[in-house]
Design a protein around this motif. Structure first.
Motif, PDB file in Angstrom:
ATOM      1  N   THR A   1     -52.718 -69.547 -45.746  1.00  8.42           N
ATOM      2  CA  THR A   1     -54.097 -69.451 -45.394  1.00  8.42           C
ATOM      3  C   THR A   1     -54.795 -68.253 -45.885  1.00  8.42           C
ATOM      4  O   THR A   1     -55.999 -68.407 -45.907  1.00  8.42           O
ATOM      5  CB  THR A   1     -54.047 -69.008 -43.743  1.00  8.42           C
ATOM      6  OG1 THR A   1     -52.958 -68.298 -43.510  1.00  8.42           O
ATOM      7  CG2 THR A   1     -53.439 -70.704 -43.101  1.00  8.42           C
ATOM      8  N   ASP A   2     -54.116 -67.247 -46.092  1.00  8.47           N
ATOM      9  CA  ASP A   2     -54.661 -65.896 -46.784  1.00  8.47           C
ATOM     10  C   ASP A   2     -55.315 -66.306 -48.367  1.00  8.47           C
ATOM     11  O   ASP A   2     -56.392 -66.169 -48.798  1.00  8.47           O
ATOM     12  CB  ASP A   2     -53.815 -64.840 -46.793  1.00  8.47           C
ATOM     13  CG  ASP A   2     -54.484 -63.553 -47.515  1.00  8.47           C
ATOM     14  OD1 ASP A   2     -55.684 -63.428 -47.282  1.00  8.47           O
ATOM     15  OD2 ASP A   2     -53.623 -62.640 -47.985  1.00  8.47           O
ATOM     16  N   LEU A   3     -54.290 -67.009 -49.128  1.00  9.72           N
ATOM     17  CA  LEU A   3     -54.913 -67.633 -50.366  1.00  9.72           C
ATOM     18  C   LEU A   3     -55.967 -68.366 -50.305  1.00  9.72           C
ATOM     19  O   LEU A   3     -56.995 -68.314 -51.255  1.00  9.72           O
ATOM     20  CB  LEU A   3     -53.745 -68.098 -51.087  1.00  9.72           C
ATOM     21  CG  LEU A   3     -52.405 -67.438 -51.286  1.00  9.72           C
ATOM     22  CD1 LEU A   3     -51.339 -68.249 -52.130  1.00  9.72           C
ATOM     23  CD2 LEU A   3     -52.839 -66.221 -51.957  1.00  9.72           C
ATOM     24  N   ALA A   4     -55.964 -69.266 -49.320  1.00  7.56           N
ATOM     25  CA  ALA A   4     -57.333 -70.360 -49.180  1.00  7.56           C
ATOM     26  C   ALA A   4     -58.560 -69.446 -49.034  1.00  7.56           C
ATOM     27  O   ALA A   4     -59.416 -69.918 -49.517  1.00  7.56           O
ATOM     28  CB  ALA A   4     -56.834 -71.228 -48.105  1.00  7.56           C
ATOM     29  N   ALA A   5     -58.413 -68.611 -47.760  1.00  4.79           N
ATOM     30  CA  ALA A   5     -59.550 -67.643 -47.546  1.00  4.79           C
ATOM     31  C   ALA A   5     -60.080 -67.024 -48.759  1.00  4.79           C
ATOM     32  O   ALA A   5     -61.436 -66.910 -48.949  1.00  4.79           O
ATOM     33  CB  ALA A   5     -59.320 -66.740 -46.633  1.00  4.79           C
TER      34      ALA A   5
ATOM     35  N   PRO B   1     -51.419 -74.916 -44.258  1.00  7.38           N
ATOM     36  CA  PRO B   1     -50.377 -74.760 -43.517  1.00  7.38           C
ATOM     37  C   PRO B   1     -50.213 -73.534 -42.917  1.00  7.38           C
ATOM     38  O   PRO B   1     -50.369 -72.455 -43.745  1.00  7.38           O
ATOM     39  CB  PRO B   1     -49.042 -75.212 -44.716  1.00  7.38           C
ATOM     40  CG  PRO B   1     -49.548 -75.849 -45.788  1.00  7.38           C
ATOM     41  CD  PRO B   1     -51.008 -75.517 -45.811  1.00  7.38           C
ATOM     42  N   SER B   2     -49.917 -73.325 -41.555  1.00 14.14           N
ATOM     43  CA  SER B   2     -49.838 -72.018 -41.044  1.00 14.14           C
ATOM     44  C   SER B   2     -48.620 -71.485 -41.307  1.00 14.14           C
ATOM     45  O   SER B   2     -47.571 -72.182 -41.474  1.00 14.14           O
ATOM     46  CB  SER B   2     -50.307 -72.237 -39.615  1.00 14.14           C
ATOM     47  OG  SER B   2     -48.890 -73.004 -38.894  1.00 14.14           O
TER      48      SER B   2
ATOM     49  N   VAL C   1     -52.953 -75.046 -40.041  1.00 16.38           N
ATOM     50  CA  VAL C   1     -52.393 -76.331 -39.564  1.00 16.38           C
ATOM     51  C   VAL C   1     -50.752 -76.282 -39.666  1.00 16.38           C
ATOM     52  O   VAL C   1     -50.047 -75.946 -40.573  1.00 16.38           O
ATOM     53  CB  VAL C   1     -52.674 -77.624 -40.528  1.00 16.38           C
ATOM     54  CG1 VAL C   1     -51.881 -78.829 -39.946  1.00 16.38           C
ATOM     55  CG2 VAL C   1     -54.050 -77.786 -40.744  1.00 16.38           C
ATOM     56  N   HIS C   2     -50.037 -76.778 -38.224  1.00 16.71           N
ATOM     57  CA  HIS C   2     -48.644 -76.469 -38.221  1.00 16.71           C
ATOM     58  C   HIS C   2     -47.940 -77.699 -38.795  1.00 16.71           C
ATOM     59  O   HIS C   2     -48.330 -78.962 -38.228  1.00 16.71           O
ATOM     60  CB  HIS C   2     -48.341 -76.389 -36.614  1.00 16.71           C
ATOM     61  CG  HIS C   2     -46.557 -76.327 -36.670  1.00 16.71           C
ATOM     62  ND1 HIS C   2     -46.079 -75.308 -36.541  1.00 16.71           N
ATOM     63  CD2 HIS C   2     -45.913 -77.420 -36.306  1.00 16.71           C
ATOM     64  CE1 HIS C   2     -44.785 -75.788 -36.396  1.00 16.71           C
ATOM     65  NE2 HIS C   2     -44.462 -76.888 -36.000  1.00 16.71           N
TER      66      HIS C   2
END
Length: 259
Positions: free
Chosen positions: A205-209, A164-165, A224-225
């Protein structure tokens, strides 16, 4: 305070991620400790007496509850959330029969805002607890790193990792939640306790990266919105509690130890 140090603490869901940590902290108090699980119980040891009971059916609960001073309720069934409400009713009935002094419940930050079925059920459980007539305390915590890790694993097999964005997340270590739950159980009932959240709020998104880097993966993260009311509330931070960032173990700490 009416706490009786000679009476046991009872931990439900004692074999789960949180329940295991609650047991560890409960044992450190020097109090007698009981553990309840719906599967075959491990053998009793010097620190813990194990019981087997089924909250959904309401069977086998009384031996574990009788004589207990406080109950720390960690049992839940996210795969079959419809079972959680009848299970919670049976727990409260068993606690009333046993004259339990204090029921401590773990809940989730955002249950009063996010329109998801599991969150609605957790919120209804809070309402049952408040109306039970028992001494009660309810603690809402943010997401555990283990939950996020488990969500990312299947997504990490895709060519890109969708997340999620613009959605802030604030993971909190279950050991720190467990310590708070045990401290609350030893005290007087307080109703709704202050939230417990992790030390930092970061975009999903930062945690996923960071998760991908820890695993040595070069896959990209795809923001993803999420549409609709739930997506908007997530972007507004409904899963976070910045004013209660009392945890100390970060997502990067978890990744360093795990991966």
């Amino acid at each position: 305070m009416t706490d009786r140090p000679d009476l046991p603490l009872l931990v439900t869901g004692a074999t789960g991620v949180l329940g295991r940590e609650v047991l560890r902290h409960a044992r450190a108090t020097g109090r007698p400790v009981r553990a309840l699980t719906r599967r075959t119980a491990p053998p009793a040891d010097a620190d813990t007496h194990w019981y087997t009971g089924d909250f959904t059916a309401g069977t086998g609960l009384d031996p574990a509850f009788t004589g207990a001073d406080a109950v720390i309720h960690c049992a839940s069934d996210p795969r079959h959330p419809k079972n959680d409400l009848p299970a919670f009713r049976h727990l409260l009935e068993a606690a009333r029969r046993a004259g339990v002094r204090h029921v401590v419940n773990i809940s989730i930050v955002g249950v009063d805002r996010i329109p998801l079925a599991y969150y609605r059920i957790k919120r209804q459980g809070e309402e049952l607890l408040a109306a039970s007539g028992l001494g009660w305390t309810n603690l809402r915590a943010t997401q555990f790193p283990q939950l996020l890790d488990g969500m990312l694993r299947p997504l990490g097999r895709l060519p890109v990792l969708p997340m999620p964005s613009r959605t802030p997340v604030q993971p909190v270590d279950p050991a720190e939640v467990a310590a708070r739950l045990v401290a609350l159980a030893l005290g007087d009932p307080v109703g709704h306790a202050p939230d417990l959240a992790g030390p930092e709020t970061r975009p999903a998104t930062d945690l996923a990266a960071a998760w991908l880097r820890a695993r040595g993966s070069r896959r990209p993260v795809l923001p993803v919105h999420l549409p609709g009311r739930a997506g908007r509330l997530l972007r507004e931070g409904a899963l976070t509690s910045p004013g209660h960032a009392d945890g100390t173990r970060t997502w990067d700490d978890y990744l360093a130890a795990r991966h």
